[in-house]
Design an enzyme around this catalytic site. Structure first.
Site, PDB file in Angstrom:
ATOM      1  N   GLU A  25       0.835  -1.198   0.000  1.00  0.00           N
ATOM      2  CA  GLU A  25       0.000   0.000   0.000  1.00  0.00           C
ATOM      3  C   GLU A  25       0.873   1.253   0.000  1.00  0.00           C
ATOM      4  O   GLU A  25       0.561   2.246  -0.654  1.00  0.00           O
ATOM      5  CB  GLU A  25      -0.925   0.017   1.221  1.00  0.00           C
ATOM      6  CG  GLU A  25      -1.981  -1.058   1.204  1.00  0.00           C
ATOM      7  CD  GLU A  25      -2.817  -1.083   2.475  1.00  0.00           C
ATOM      8  OE1 GLU A  25      -4.050  -1.089   2.347  1.00  0.00           O
ATOM      9  OE2 GLU A  25      -2.230  -1.108   3.582  1.00  0.00           O
ATOM     10  N   TYR A  57     -16.412  25.108  -1.718  1.00  0.00           N
ATOM     11  CA  TYR A  57     -16.179  23.666  -1.671  1.00  0.00           C
ATOM     12  C   TYR A  57     -14.699  23.354  -1.896  1.00  0.00           C
ATOM     13  O   TYR A  57     -14.172  22.382  -1.384  1.00  0.00           O
ATOM     14  CB  TYR A  57     -17.002  22.948  -2.751  1.00  0.00           C
ATOM     15  CG  TYR A  57     -18.480  22.924  -2.493  1.00  0.00           C
ATOM     16  CD1 TYR A  57     -19.033  21.952  -1.661  1.00  0.00           C
ATOM     17  CD2 TYR A  57     -19.326  23.849  -3.077  1.00  0.00           C
ATOM     18  CE1 TYR A  57     -20.389  21.906  -1.410  1.00  0.00           C
ATOM     19  CE2 TYR A  57     -20.687  23.819  -2.836  1.00  0.00           C
ATOM     20  CZ  TYR A  57     -21.215  22.844  -2.010  1.00  0.00           C
ATOM     21  OH  TYR A  57     -22.553  22.815  -1.770  1.00  0.00           O
ATOM     22  N   LEU A  76      -6.991   4.296   8.266  1.00  0.00           N
ATOM     23  CA  LEU A  76      -7.928   5.249   7.667  1.00  0.00           C
ATOM     24  C   LEU A  76      -8.591   6.117   8.728  1.00  0.00           C
ATOM     25  O   LEU A  76      -8.955   7.258   8.470  1.00  0.00           O
ATOM     26  CB  LEU A  76      -8.995   4.520   6.852  1.00  0.00           C
ATOM     27  CG  LEU A  76      -8.520   3.867   5.555  1.00  0.00           C
ATOM     28  CD1 LEU A  76      -9.707   3.341   4.761  1.00  0.00           C
ATOM     29  CD2 LEU A  76      -7.712   4.823   4.721  1.00  0.00           C
ATOM     30  N   LYS A 103     -11.683   2.785   0.965  1.00  0.00           N
ATOM     31  CA  LYS A 103     -10.739   2.149   0.043  1.00  0.00           C
ATOM     32  C   LYS A 103     -11.571   1.221  -0.840  1.00  0.00           C
ATOM     33  O   LYS A 103     -11.937   0.132  -0.403  1.00  0.00           O
ATOM     34  CB  LYS A 103      -9.715   1.302   0.809  1.00  0.00           C
ATOM     35  CG  LYS A 103      -8.541   2.031   1.352  1.00  0.00           C
ATOM     36  CD  LYS A 103      -7.392   1.093   1.682  1.00  0.00           C
ATOM     37  CE  LYS A 103      -7.524   0.468   3.030  1.00  0.00           C
ATOM     38  NZ  LYS A 103      -6.264  -0.177   3.474  1.00  0.00           N
TER      39      LYS A 103
END
Length: 113
Positions: A25, A57, A76, A103
């Site tokens: 990863e 935004y 995460l 993910k």
């Protein structure tokens, strides 16, 4: 459902990052998808139609991009927390934020949505 007032909603922000605990990863990276809800008072913006009475935004997007594509985290949860804290710290007009980091290609045995 919570009633915290007005909400800016960003869905499906997609980034390529190197987050994760596994060596592959960190080396190859992967796609991450982020959803962000940011509660703030948008009454003035609704009346004036001026960008200065709201938050672009882009400001929120840029925070998510910088963190997801930046220094790797193992979890995460840590990435989501950093995004949330940075949004709240940099934009005090936001009083509640919800961050979801996914993910899409997580390595598990079995179907995942």
């Amino acid at each position: 459902m919570h009633s915290w007032g007005d909400k800016l909603v960003l869905r499906g922000l997609s980034f390529h990052g190197f987050q994760g605990a596994k060596p592959e990863e960190r080396k190859l990276g992967q796609k991450f998808v982020v959803d962000i809800d940011a509660w703030m008072d948008l009454a003035a913006a609704g009346k004036t139609d001026h960008l200065s009475d709201t938050l672009s935004y882009t400001a929120i997007y840029d925070i998510a991009k910088e963190i997801l594509e930046g220094s790797p985290h193992n979890l995460l949860k840590s990435v989501a927390q950093k995004i949330a804290i940075t949004i709240l710290t940099n934009h005090n007009e936001i009083f509640v934020v919800r961050v979801k980091v996914g993910k899409p290609h997580v390595a598990v045995r079995g179907p995942v949505e």
